[in-house]
Scaffold this active site. Structure first.
Site, short mmCIF file in Angstrom:
data_model
loop_
_atom_site.label_atom_id
_atom_site.label_comp_id
_atom_site.label_asym_id
_atom_site.label_seq_id
_atom_site.Cartn_x
_atom_site.Cartn_y
_atom_site.Cartn_z
N TYR A 10 2.85 3.66 16.01
CA TYR A 10 1.50 3.15 15.72
C TYR A 10 0.44 4.14 16.19
O TYR A 10 -0.44 4.55 15.43
CB TYR A 10 1.33 1.81 16.40
CG TYR A 10 0.00 1.12 16.12
CD1 TYR A 10 -0.24 0.51 14.91
CD2 TYR A 10 -0.99 1.08 17.09
CE1 TYR A 10 -1.45 -0.13 14.66
CE2 TYR A 10 -2.20 0.44 16.86
CZ TYR A 10 -2.43 -0.16 15.64
OH TYR A 10 -3.63 -0.78 15.39
N VAL A 46 0.81 -1.21 0.00
CA VAL A 46 0.00 0.00 0.00
C VAL A 46 0.85 1.26 0.00
O VAL A 46 0.39 2.34 -0.38
CB VAL A 46 -0.96 -0.01 1.21
CG1 VAL A 46 -0.21 0.20 2.52
CG2 VAL A 46 -2.07 1.00 1.05
#
Length: 293
Positions: A120, A25
């Site tokens: 994250y 991606v």
């Protein structure tokens, strides 16, 4: 890092309408995927979610949640899609203050921008802002979900999060190891309940953000371990011990939230989301699946 569960491989073999494509991606071109332009629904889940793994790939984790997400949104911003679901995380709340537990979507978070988990947590926070602004600028039907501690069939026993670690101990008939004092608490959402919430959010058709999880009692890590021991004995006649050990990873507990429990009132009211599977029932289903697989 590329791996595919056997059940996904089986789907691609059994159903001609199902195709599985390896896609980066961050680097690859979405237009190269057959029928990409004709998609009605898009789900962005392209990020490692287990802390033990994403801390090994911090830059890739950030890129997947920012650059990769932006590429997808850019590709679909002028197309007549019905829904784009972006998986955020309950980690964006960080370690909530006591008065903000249970936690609603309005809580702004108590998150470390620098540290082993920040790649994250902060990437997901930026991803939410990106989605919000694209939804406003292009009237895109983007919906965000913040998962709270999913577990169940499909979760690899090598995932390195607590439900998987404890399941691995049962499967291998060895002691459950707790790498903390056992006092942090969580609510745990069985995968069937979680997926129902995600599908409802995917088809919602407009911008919003929803906590998706189980809003029942919190369970400490030691209580969770005891549940595994009880199920191992009653269902499989395994005698499993519980041991407290020190983590070999010195940053294993850094910035780890002490409590995590969602308020899901908005998902109940706007999505008709109704999680029903208790921890006791869900763990038995998960362990039975693993043993019989």
């Amino acid at each position: 890092m590329l791996s595919k569960p056997q059940w996904i491989e089986n789907l691609s073999q059994q159903y001609s309408s199902f195709s599985l494509i390896n896609f980066d991606v961050i680097k690859d071109n979405i237009a190269d995927i057959d029928e990409a332009e004709n998609a009605n629904y898009i789900i962005h889940m392209a990020s490692i979610a287990s802390p033990s793994f994403y801390r090994q790939f911090p830059l890739e984790t950030m890129e997947a949640n920012t650059t990769g997400l932006k590429k997808i949104i850019e590709f679909y911003k002028d197309k007549p899609i019905k829904g784009l679901l972006m998986f955020s995380t309950s980690e964006i709340y960080g370690d909530p203050t006591p008065e903000n537990i249970p936690t609603s979507e309005e809580y702004r978070g108590n998150v470390a921008s620098i540290g082993p988990r920040a790649c994250y947590d902060e990437a997901k926070r930026f991803a939410e802002t990106l989605c919000y602004n694209y939804a406003n600028a292009y009237n895109m039907p983007i919906t965000l979900v913040r998962p709270f501690n999913n577990y169940g069939p499909g979760m690899s026993i090598y995932d390195k999060r607590v439900p998987a670690d404890f399941a691995q101990a049962v499967i291998h008939k060895r002691a459950i190891e707790i790498l903390s004092d056992g006092r942090p608490t969580r609510t745990f959402c069985y995968i069937a309940d979680a997926i129902a919430g995600y599908l409802l959010a995917l088809t919602y058709g407009k911008f919003d953000v929803f906590n998706i999880g189980y809003d029942g009692n919190e369970h400490s890590i030691i209580e969770l371990a005891k549940q595994y021991v009880t199920i191992a004995k009653s269902c499989f006649n395994y005698d499993i011990e519980i041991k407290f050990e020190q983590p070999t990873d010195k940053e294993y507990l850094t910035d780890n939230p002490n409590r995590r429990c969602p308020i899901i009132r908005k998902a109940r009211e706007r999505l008709a989301y109704q999680p029903e599977i208790t921890l006791e029932v869900g763990l038995e289903k998960y362990l039975t699946f693993l043993i019989e697989a």
